[in-house]
Design an enzyme around this catalytic site. Structure first.
Site, PDB file in Angstrom:
ATOM      1  N   LYS A  70      16.467  27.796 -13.593  1.00  0.00           N
ATOM      2  CA  LYS A  70      15.725  28.357 -12.438  1.00  0.00           C
ATOM      3  C   LYS A  70      16.425  27.983 -11.127  1.00  0.00           C
ATOM      4  O   LYS A  70      16.650  28.837 -10.267  1.00  0.00           O
ATOM      5  CB  LYS A  70      14.285  27.805 -12.441  1.00  0.00           C
ATOM      6  CG  LYS A  70      13.398  28.351 -11.337  1.00  0.00           C
ATOM      7  CD  LYS A  70      12.008  27.703 -11.348  1.00  0.00           C
ATOM      8  CE  LYS A  70      11.995  26.483 -10.451  1.00  0.00           C
ATOM      9  NZ  LYS A  70      10.644  25.941 -10.194  1.00  0.00           N
ATOM     10  N   ARG A 123      17.155  18.425  -8.385  1.00  0.00           N
ATOM     11  CA  ARG A 123      15.994  19.304  -8.313  1.00  0.00           C
ATOM     12  C   ARG A 123      15.912  19.873  -6.898  1.00  0.00           C
ATOM     13  O   ARG A 123      15.922  19.114  -5.938  1.00  0.00           O
ATOM     14  CB  ARG A 123      14.699  18.536  -8.619  1.00  0.00           C
ATOM     15  CG  ARG A 123      14.602  18.013 -10.054  1.00  0.00           C
ATOM     16  CD  ARG A 123      13.343  17.215 -10.253  1.00  0.00           C
ATOM     17  NE  ARG A 123      13.309  16.545 -11.538  1.00  0.00           N
ATOM     18  CZ  ARG A 123      12.535  16.919 -12.557  1.00  0.00           C
ATOM     19  NH1 ARG A 123      11.758  17.997 -12.432  1.00  0.00           N
ATOM     20  NH2 ARG A 123      12.546  16.260 -13.690  1.00  0.00           N
ATOM     21  N   HIS A 125      13.255  21.256   0.270  1.00  0.00           N
ATOM     22  CA  HIS A 125      13.387  19.864  -0.207  1.00  0.00           C
ATOM     23  C   HIS A 125      14.077  19.816  -1.560  1.00  0.00           C
ATOM     24  O   HIS A 125      13.824  20.666  -2.436  1.00  0.00           O
ATOM     25  CB  HIS A 125      11.997  19.224  -0.313  1.00  0.00           C
ATOM     26  CG  HIS A 125      12.043  17.891  -0.960  1.00  0.00           C
ATOM     27  ND1 HIS A 125      11.424  17.624  -2.166  1.00  0.00           N
ATOM     28  CD2 HIS A 125      12.688  16.745  -0.609  1.00  0.00           C
ATOM     29  CE1 HIS A 125      11.670  16.356  -2.500  1.00  0.00           C
ATOM     30  NE2 HIS A 125      12.426  15.816  -1.578  1.00  0.00           N
ATOM     31  N   ASP A 155      -1.069  14.864  -6.046  1.00  0.00           N
ATOM     32  CA  ASP A 155       0.002  13.895  -6.264  1.00  0.00           C
ATOM     33  C   ASP A 155       0.847  14.369  -7.441  1.00  0.00           C
ATOM     34  O   ASP A 155       0.307  14.808  -8.460  1.00  0.00           O
ATOM     35  CB  ASP A 155      -0.578  12.507  -6.612  1.00  0.00           C
ATOM     36  CG  ASP A 155      -1.104  11.780  -5.386  1.00  0.00           C
ATOM     37  OD1 ASP A 155      -1.505  10.605  -5.511  1.00  0.00           O
ATOM     38  OD2 ASP A 155      -1.108  12.377  -4.291  1.00  0.00           O
ATOM     39  N   ASN A 156       2.169  14.281  -7.285  1.00  0.00           N
ATOM     40  CA  ASN A 156       3.075  14.696  -8.364  1.00  0.00           C
ATOM     41  C   ASN A 156       3.971  13.538  -8.763  1.00  0.00           C
ATOM     42  O   ASN A 156       4.271  12.653  -7.952  1.00  0.00           O
ATOM     43  CB  ASN A 156       3.972  15.853  -7.884  1.00  0.00           C
ATOM     44  CG  ASN A 156       3.193  17.109  -7.606  1.00  0.00           C
ATOM     45  OD1 ASN A 156       2.092  17.302  -8.140  1.00  0.00           O
ATOM     46  ND2 ASN A 156       3.744  17.984  -6.777  1.00  0.00           N
ATOM     47  N   GLU A 191       6.348  30.067  -4.706  1.00  0.00           N
ATOM     48  CA  GLU A 191       7.536  29.200  -4.805  1.00  0.00           C
ATOM     49  C   GLU A 191       8.781  29.949  -4.359  1.00  0.00           C
ATOM     50  O   GLU A 191       8.963  31.131  -4.689  1.00  0.00           O
ATOM     51  CB  GLU A 191       7.724  28.738  -6.261  1.00  0.00           C
ATOM     52  CG  GLU A 191       6.839  27.582  -6.669  1.00  0.00           C
ATOM     53  CD  GLU A 191       7.304  26.967  -7.977  1.00  0.00           C
ATOM     54  OE1 GLU A 191       7.337  27.686  -8.993  1.00  0.00           O
ATOM     55  OE2 GLU A 191       7.651  25.788  -7.988  1.00  0.00           O
ATOM     56  N   HIS A 223      13.663  23.345  -2.866  1.00  0.00           N
ATOM     57  CA  HIS A 223      12.427  24.105  -3.098  1.00  0.00           C
ATOM     58  C   HIS A 223      11.514  24.081  -1.884  1.00  0.00           C
ATOM     59  O   HIS A 223      11.536  23.128  -1.085  1.00  0.00           O
ATOM     60  CB  HIS A 223      11.642  23.504  -4.271  1.00  0.00           C
ATOM     61  CG  HIS A 223      12.400  23.492  -5.559  1.00  0.00           C
ATOM     62  ND1 HIS A 223      12.094  22.635  -6.592  1.00  0.00           N
ATOM     63  CD2 HIS A 223      13.451  24.224  -5.992  1.00  0.00           C
ATOM     64  CE1 HIS A 223      12.919  22.845  -7.593  1.00  0.00           C
ATOM     65  NE2 HIS A 223      13.767  23.813  -7.265  1.00  0.00           N
ATOM     66  N   GLU A 245       0.865  -1.182   0.000  1.00  0.00           N
ATOM     67  CA  GLU A 245       0.000   0.000   0.000  1.00  0.00           C
ATOM     68  C   GLU A 245       0.901   1.231   0.000  1.00  0.00           C
ATOM     69  O   GLU A 245       1.675   1.440   0.946  1.00  0.00           O
ATOM     70  CB  GLU A 245      -0.899   0.002   1.245  1.00  0.00           C
ATOM     71  CG  GLU A 245      -1.924  -1.120   1.255  1.00  0.00           C
ATOM     72  CD  GLU A 245      -2.797  -1.107   2.513  1.00  0.00           C
ATOM     73  OE1 GLU A 245      -2.588  -0.234   3.389  1.00  0.00           O
ATOM     74  OE2 GLU A 245      -3.687  -1.970   2.613  1.00  0.00           O
ATOM     75  N   LYS A 304       4.975  17.013   2.306  1.00  0.00           N
ATOM     76  CA  LYS A 304       5.105  16.048   1.209  1.00  0.00           C
ATOM     77  C   LYS A 304       5.381  14.655   1.745  1.00  0.00           C
ATOM     78  O   LYS A 304       6.129  14.498   2.708  1.00  0.00           O
ATOM     79  CB  LYS A 304       6.262  16.453   0.280  1.00  0.00           C
ATOM     80  CG  LYS A 304       6.044  17.795  -0.390  1.00  0.00           C
ATOM     81  CD  LYS A 304       7.313  18.380  -0.969  1.00  0.00           C
ATOM     82  CE  LYS A 304       7.070  19.827  -1.402  1.00  0.00           C
ATOM     83  NZ  LYS A 304       8.300  20.547  -1.660  1.00  0.00           N
ATOM     84  N   TYR A 353       5.278  11.883  -5.299  1.00  0.00           N
ATOM     85  CA  TYR A 353       5.038  12.429  -3.969  1.00  0.00           C
ATOM     86  C   TYR A 353       3.668  13.075  -3.863  1.00  0.00           C
ATOM     87  O   TYR A 353       3.129  13.572  -4.847  1.00  0.00           O
ATOM     88  CB  TYR A 353       6.137  13.410  -3.563  1.00  0.00           C
ATOM     89  CG  TYR A 353       6.385  14.556  -4.491  1.00  0.00           C
ATOM     90  CD1 TYR A 353       7.034  14.372  -5.707  1.00  0.00           C
ATOM     91  CD2 TYR A 353       6.017  15.846  -4.152  1.00  0.00           C
ATOM     92  CE1 TYR A 353       7.291  15.436  -6.558  1.00  0.00           C
ATOM     93  CE2 TYR A 353       6.277  16.915  -4.993  1.00  0.00           C
ATOM     94  CZ  TYR A 353       6.916  16.706  -6.193  1.00  0.00           C
ATOM     95  OH  TYR A 353       7.181  17.768  -7.024  1.00  0.00           O
TER      96      TYR A 353
HETATM   97  C1  LIG Z   1       5.962  21.598  -8.675  1.00  0.00           C
HETATM   98  C2  LIG Z   1       4.960  21.820  -9.781  1.00  0.00           C
HETATM   99  C3  LIG Z   1       5.360  22.246 -11.041  1.00  0.00           C
HETATM  100  N1  LIG Z   1       4.430  22.428 -12.028  1.00  0.00           N
HETATM  101  C4  LIG Z   1       4.898  22.845 -13.354  1.00  0.00           C
HETATM  102  C5  LIG Z   1       5.709  24.129 -13.357  1.00  0.00           C
HETATM  103  C6  LIG Z   1       6.731  23.903 -14.444  1.00  0.00           C
HETATM  104  O1  LIG Z   1       6.197  24.325 -15.699  1.00  0.00           O
HETATM  105  C7  LIG Z   1       6.928  22.392 -14.491  1.00  0.00           C
HETATM  106  C8  LIG Z   1       8.194  21.933 -13.822  1.00  0.00           C
HETATM  107  O2  LIG Z   1       8.220  22.531 -12.537  1.00  0.00           O
HETATM  108  P1  LIG Z   1       9.557  22.550 -11.694  1.00  0.00           P
HETATM  109  O3  LIG Z   1      10.744  22.802 -12.579  1.00  0.00           O
HETATM  110  O4  LIG Z   1       9.342  23.490 -10.536  1.00  0.00           O
HETATM  111  O5  LIG Z   1       9.638  21.040 -11.152  1.00  0.00           O
HETATM  112  P2  LIG Z   1      10.624  20.511 -10.023  1.00  0.00           P
HETATM  113  O6  LIG Z   1      11.979  21.130 -10.165  1.00  0.00           O
HETATM  114  O7  LIG Z   1      10.511  19.039 -10.035  1.00  0.00           O
HETATM  115  O8  LIG Z   1       9.990  21.079  -8.675  1.00  0.00           O
HETATM  116  C9  LIG Z   1       9.681  20.251  -7.576  1.00  0.00           C
HETATM  117  O9  LIG Z   1      10.890  19.761  -7.103  1.00  0.00           O
HETATM  118  C10 LIG Z   1      11.151  19.751  -5.728  1.00  0.00           C
HETATM  119  C11 LIG Z   1      12.066  18.620  -5.424  1.00  0.00           C
HETATM  120  C12 LIG Z   1       9.980  19.813  -4.832  1.00  0.00           C
HETATM  121  O10 LIG Z   1       9.998  19.339  -3.697  1.00  0.00           O
HETATM  122  C13 LIG Z   1       8.798  20.553  -5.280  1.00  0.00           C
HETATM  123  O11 LIG Z   1       7.648  19.727  -5.169  1.00  0.00           O
HETATM  124  C14 LIG Z   1       8.859  21.080  -6.632  1.00  0.00           C
HETATM  125  O12 LIG Z   1       9.418  22.377  -6.536  1.00  0.00           O
HETATM  126  O13 LIG Z   1       5.786  21.834 -13.809  1.00  0.00           O
HETATM  127  C15 LIG Z   1       3.079  22.205 -11.824  1.00  0.00           C
HETATM  128  O14 LIG Z   1       2.254  22.372 -12.750  1.00  0.00           O
HETATM  129  N2  LIG Z   1       2.660  21.793 -10.585  1.00  0.00           N
HETATM  130  C16 LIG Z   1       3.544  21.595  -9.557  1.00  0.00           C
HETATM  131  O15 LIG Z   1       3.113  21.198  -8.432  1.00  0.00           O
END
Ligand SMILES: Cc1cn([C@H]2C[C@H](O)[C@@H](COP(=O)(O)OP(=O)(O)O[C@H]3O[C@H](C)C(=O)[C@H](O)[C@H]3O)O2)c(=O)[nH]c1=O
Length: 182
Positions: A169, A59, A119, A48-49, A143, A62, A28, A72, A132
């Site tokens: 970024k 990554r 994180h 959920d992502n 953000e 954040h 589960e 999370k 997650y």
């Molecule tokens: C986080 C997120 C992103 N997006 C879109 C925004 C951007 O166009 C694209 C990629 O986003 P980003 O580059 O911020 O993705 P990560 O670098 O994986 O960000 C995450 O990575 C670290 C490890 C974390 O803990 C956070 O959950 C989150 O910041 O997805 C969404 O549409 N919804 C979301 O919840």
């Protein structure tokens, strides 16, 4: 499920019970009753992502600020990551302390990261499937983050510099010192 306290306040490692048989395995990935019973937390996850990352991807670090802060529950469905968290809550006795932990599709362990933590993770294998749950919705305007190679945190991401893949970024996130001065 086994729930273990990490050195950081309110941050837990969860080891789900995995059932194995001749076909493979089952566990589960989340059960709200067991989660509440083992952590004492009454968390409602709303989003959920999933991200997929090549070897060497970093990554983070954040977090979302203020009312959009997110707790999370993190797991790796495939591959292996070094997951890194920093307690950014000024009132916590583990404020600015960091903790890192290996999560993988092999160990099936999960990490609960409370609101107010920074994180990040690095992919130690290819095509890591990183899943997650969040207890608050994505809110771009809230953000924030700390640059992955911050000198004060001095995180060992376990990936040679030449292999590191970091988004534009993330490379432009503030240092911890600069963030705390904001
Ligand atoms: C986080 C997120 C992103 N997006 C879109 C925004 C951007 O166009 C694209 C990629 O986003 P980003 O580059 O911020 O993705 P990560 O670098 O994986 O960000 C995450 O990575 C670290 C490890 C974390 O803990 C956070 O959950 C989150 O910041 O997805 C969404 O549409 N919804 C979301 O919840």
């Amino acid at each position: 499920m086994i729930c273990k306290q990490t050195p950081l306040n309110d941050c837990f490692i969860i080891e789900p019970k995995v059932f194995e048989d001749e076909r493979g395995s089952f566990f589960e990935t989340f059960n709200s009753k067991d989660f509440k019973k083992n952590t004492g937390l009454n968390i409602v996850f709303v989003q959920d992502n999933q991200s997929i990352s090549h070897y060497g991807t970093i990554r983070g670090l954040h977090f979302q600020e203020g009312e959009f802060a997110q707790a999370k529950l993190i797991r790796v469905a495939k591959g292996e990551v070094l997951d890194v968290v920093v307690d950014m809550r000024p009132n916590s006795s583990t404020y600015l302390k960091q903790f890192s932990y290996l999560l993988s599709g092999e160990n099936n362990h999960q990490l609960f990261v409370p609101r107010g933590f920074a994180h990040g993770f690095t992919s130690l294998s290819n095509e890591v499937v990183f899943d997650y749950k969040c207890d608050n919705f994505y809110n771009k305007a809230s953000e924030s983050g700390i640059v992955f190679n911050d000198k004060a945190l001095n995180i060992d991401w376990k990936i040679p510099k030449d292999d590191q893949i970091v988004s534009e970024k993330d490379q432009n996130l503030p240092s911890l010192d600069a963030y705390l001065k904001l």
